[in-house]
Design a protein around this motif. Structure first.
Motif, PDB file in Angstrom:
ATOM      1  N   TYR A  36       0.813  -1.208   0.000  1.00  0.00           N
ATOM      2  CA  TYR A  36       0.000   0.000   0.000  1.00  0.00           C
ATOM      3  C   TYR A  36       0.850   1.263   0.000  1.00  0.00           C
ATOM      4  CZ  TYR A  36      -3.052   3.689   1.735  1.00  0.00           C
ATOM      5  OH  TYR A  36      -3.722   4.866   1.896  1.00  0.00           O
ATOM      6  N   GLU A  37       1.845   1.267   0.859  1.00  0.00           N
ATOM      7  CA  GLU A  37       2.684   2.459   0.965  1.00  0.00           C
ATOM      8  C   GLU A  37       3.398   2.736  -0.352  1.00  0.00           C
ATOM      9  OE1 GLU A  37       5.172   1.932   4.364  1.00  0.00           O
ATOM     10  OE2 GLU A  37       3.486   1.987   5.763  1.00  0.00           O
TER      11      GLU A  37
ATOM     12  N   MET B  87       0.988   4.210  -2.880  1.00  0.00           N
ATOM     13  CA  MET B  87       0.733   5.620  -2.596  1.00  0.00           C
ATOM     14  C   MET B  87       1.904   6.482  -3.053  1.00  0.00           C
ATOM     15  SD  MET B  87      -2.175   6.417  -1.256  1.00  0.00           S
ATOM     16  CE  MET B  87      -2.006   7.862  -0.213  1.00  0.00           C
TER      17      MET B  87
ATOM     18  N   ASP C 223      -4.409   9.322  -2.981  1.00  0.00           N
ATOM     19  CA  ASP C 223      -5.278   8.497  -2.143  1.00  0.00           C
ATOM     20  C   ASP C 223      -6.446   7.965  -2.954  1.00  0.00           C
ATOM     21  OD1 ASP C 223      -6.419   7.382   0.180  1.00  0.00           O
ATOM     22  OD2 ASP C 223      -7.740   9.121   0.368  1.00  0.00           O
TER      23      ASP C 223
END
Lengths: 198, 198
Positions: free
Chosen positions: B128-129, B132, B159
């Motif tokens: 996820y990081e 992003m 986001d």
DNA sequence: TATTTACAAACCAACGGTCGGTTTTTATAA
DNA sequence: TTATAAAAACCGACCGTTGGTTTGTAAATA
């Protein structure tokens, strides 16, 4: 009609027990033994009602789908005053801010990982179609009452909205530290989406 | 240094075999026996390299993450001319229009269903990081070259973009009939999102 | 030569699911 | 109403598979 009553009673017990266990241990960790011990039912009894363990999860999802349906409909009616209010409610229910006892996210994620099974595939399809339909209705209603611009395309926007909620469900399942979480307010996101569209 | 070479060779064989099997049978259906038979390795050998079956999936995701990283960076560089082109490329890779051999979706969904396991949670968080971070960089780069309005908020938009791609991954895993599929063009969706934002 | 690494294969516990059997309820007909 | 057949609810011993462990051996490395 005593048999019918018993049947409903047992299935109710089964479903409640399962939801409890999912909340406590998660879908994968929950075993048949757990369900037996907690509910007091025997293995044979459980498999008399359900064809497989996975089918239980399908039950849970479908029941939740019914609940969501009526809930969403109420929110949609609220939508004649403001479209932000129903959004906030829905986002909250997804993110489980208050009702952490909702197991929809967990079950949904579990089922998605097994979409190759026909029974599960069907349930997921139902879930998706229902979500699309509800979102569309919400937008159309909002437009009828003038809180959503008529220029907004219901189909296109519903599609985007459902994608976002699915994304939300996924993200809420990923354990993030406060530092790594860069999420923003879902409601304002949707507001922007709806109002900026020319 | 012959041991190191053998090690790399075996892990390579393992990963390739696994990816092949995931493509053919899916994550859940694939068994250790399958991996043994296909790769020729013994059970002991496999568990010498990997702590658990699930850890294999984490490997696959992480390897794919590396690939995506460089791929995305190239696309971002392309982005100095147009922001639509990289978007289209990325959407295609997610939707597996051409490269149906990509198992990212399947693995991701599988892991999401088991997020309670610490090893998996960590991998998902990394994923996820990274997503992003990449999205943010893509937007910032686009702004630097003037193809994305400076008024766009990189954090907020990244986001939303990541949520949408996660949603896309989920939806692409739900088997939908042509009639029930109401999806729209992802690229134009992102275009609208970026340009309408005041 | 001692130790660690790569691999093999027999072994194990736990799991989901089946099966034969028992009890309880329901349907049928005398 | 009662006798009886059929079906539904339920039980628990049993089974095959599965992921994972353990013990052992040969090769590489120090």
């Amino acid at each position: 009609m005593k048999q019918e009553e018993r049947r409903q009673q047992t299935t109710r017990l089964l479903l409640d027990t399962v939801k409890e266990l999912i909340r406590e241990k998660g879908c994968h960790a929950m075993t048949m033994k757990d369900i037996m011990d907690r509910s007091g039912l025997s293995k044979g009894a459980i498999f008399h009602y359900v064809k497989s363990k996975d089918e239980i999860f399908v039950w849970v999802l479908q029941e939740r789908l019914e609940e969501t349906n009526t809930q969403f409909m109420n929110e949609v009616e609220l939508g004649r005053r403001s479209f932000e209010e129903p959004m906030r409610k829905i986002a909250e229910s997804i993110l489980q801010y208050e009702n952490a006892q909702d197991v929809t996210n967990k079950v949904l994620l579990y089922l998605l990982g097994k979409e190759d099974q026909p029974v599960i595939a069907e349930a997921l399809q139902q879930y998706y179609e229902r979500s699309m339909e509800l979102s569309r209705q919400w937008i159309v209603t909002g437009q009828r009452y003038g809180v959503i611009p008529a220029s907004v395309d219901p189909d296109k926007t519903a599609d985007m909205f459902v994608l976002l909620t699915l994304g939300l469900r996924v993200r809420s399942s990923i354990p993030l530290t406060a530092a790594s979480f860069k999420g923003h307010d879902f409601t304002s996101m949707i507001s922007d989406m709806l109002q900026s569209r020319k």
